[in-house]
Enzyme design. Structure first.
Site, PDB file in Angstrom:
ATOM      1  N   LYS A  53     -24.940  30.334  39.874  1.00 50.42           N
ATOM      2  CA  LYS A  53     -23.909  29.505  40.136  1.00 50.42           C
ATOM      3  C   LYS A  53     -24.871  28.177  41.177  1.00 50.42           C
ATOM      4  O   LYS A  53     -24.175  27.166  40.969  1.00 50.42           O
ATOM      5  CB  LYS A  53     -22.840  30.178  41.192  1.00 50.42           C
ATOM      6  N   GLN A  97     -20.377  37.133  46.246  1.00 47.81           N
ATOM      7  CA  GLN A  97     -20.788  38.299  45.224  1.00 47.81           C
ATOM      8  C   GLN A  97     -20.257  39.474  45.342  1.00 47.81           C
ATOM      9  O   GLN A  97     -20.504  39.678  46.278  1.00 47.81           O
ATOM     10  CB  GLN A  97     -22.234  37.873  44.626  1.00 47.81           C
ATOM     11  N   ASP A 120     -13.335  31.663  44.897  1.00 42.65           N
ATOM     12  CA  ASP A 120     -12.427  32.450  44.076  1.00 42.65           C
ATOM     13  C   ASP A 120     -11.303  32.668  43.787  1.00 42.65           C
ATOM     14  O   ASP A 120     -10.903  33.895  43.208  1.00 42.65           O
ATOM     15  CB  ASP A 120     -12.868  33.889  44.838  1.00 42.65           C
TER      16      ASP A 120
END
Ligand code: NDP
Length: 283
Positions: A53, A97, A120
């Site tokens: 990422k 994460q 997200d």
């Protein structure tokens, strides 16, 4: 009919060029889109995802900040980081994460992220907006799946879409998004009876389970669009949930693993970060 492979890498590269231009336009206005990624602990797969990422951000000009925290980090400490990032004007997107270590309540962490920075798309506010058809930050993997389906040039409206899997991060949101695009949607899961028969009715079949070779040609309607979301490691090789070679005998279009949904997920994360920065600028 010959099966066409939907190339997620090629589509991703094309979309990343567009994202790059949007970043440049924001920079001309004095705004550098910023993404903060928090990694708690030492899970090797998570470390690789975070690294990917970071690299992807750098390539399109997004500022990326990675916060690496110890495995024993408390929930309170993690919340303090999130509150800090919520208030940080240089950060437009926040991603924690997953999975998190057991001492941390994942829902409490997701709920603490400012919904406007929830790139997200997992915050209940974004999920709720998706449910009622309002503008929101859409979760990355489902968003990427829709783009891959659109890449076939086939309309989604009026199609019967069958989704296998009902997780909050893939199955449920992709089903809602297909519905939003006017597909008729069936959701299947581990308790579904006659899975194969139902799957075979799908003009569009999305498989998000995490079981290698769960789906073969006998699950697929001739000419269907098949999206394989699964990522499974078998004999040190990455494979999806669909037996690719066998499925190719029947499917009209299919996404490969690797090189299908995976690259699109990161691209949608970049797009959501730029979108969040653009919205902040308009405010
Ligand atoms: P989850 O484990 O959260 O959900 C799996 C779903 O599959 C559940 O709804 C479960 O049903 C259902 N299921 C399990 N066994 C069967 C079965 N035999 N028949 C029908 N349905 C079944 O997984 P995720 O949604 O998080 O991920 C799914 C896959 O996608 C994984 O391989 C994951 O690695 C991959 N993935 C890939 C991404 C990418 O970027 N390419 C991103 C995210 C995930 P029930 O609810 O009844 O338990």
């Amino acid at each position: 009919m010959e099966t066409r492979v939907i190339d997620g890498r090629e589509l991703s590269n094309r979309l990343r060029e567009d994202i790059k231009s949007r970043v440049e336009r924001l920079k001309e206005k004095g705004i550098t889109p910023g993404l903060a990624v928090i990694l708690v602990g030492n899970d090797p797969a998570s470390a690789v995802y975070v690294c990917n990422k970071e690299k992807a951000c750098n390539k399109v000009g997004i500022y990326s900040q990675v916060i690496r925290l110890d495995e024993n980090t408390s929930q309170e400490t993690l919340l303090e980081y999130i509150y800090g990032l919520n208030a940080d004007k240089t950060i437009h997107g926040i991603l924690v994460q997953l999975p998190l270590p057991p001492q941390i309540d994942t829902n409490a962490i997701i709920n603490a992220i400012d919904p406007a920075k929830d790139v997200d798309g997992f915050h209940p506010v974004n999920m709720g907006r998706l449910m009622i058809g309002e503008d929101c930050l859409e979760p990355c993997t489902p968003k990427g799946i829709i783009r891959l389906i659109q890449e076939t040039g086939q309309p989604i409206a009026g199609k019967h879409a069958v989704v296998i899997g009902r997780s909050n991060i893939v199955g449920k949101p992709v089903a809602l998004m297909l519905l939003r695009h006017n597909a008729t949607v069936t959701i299947c899961h581990s308790k579904t009876v006659n899975l194969k028969e139902i799957a075979r009715q799908g003009d569009i079949l999305v498989v998000a389970v995490g079981k290698p070779n769960l789906v073969d040609s006998s699950f697929i309607k001739p000419g269907a669009i098949v999206v394989d979301v699964g990522i499974n490691r078998v004999d040190d090789k990455l494979v999806g949930d669909v037996n690719f070679q066998d499925a190719c005998q029947v499917a009209g279009w299919i996404t490969p693993v690797p090189g299908g949904v995976g690259p699109m997920t990161i691209t949608m994360l970049l797009e959501n970060t730029v979108l969040a920065a653009e919205r902040k600028w308009v405010e």
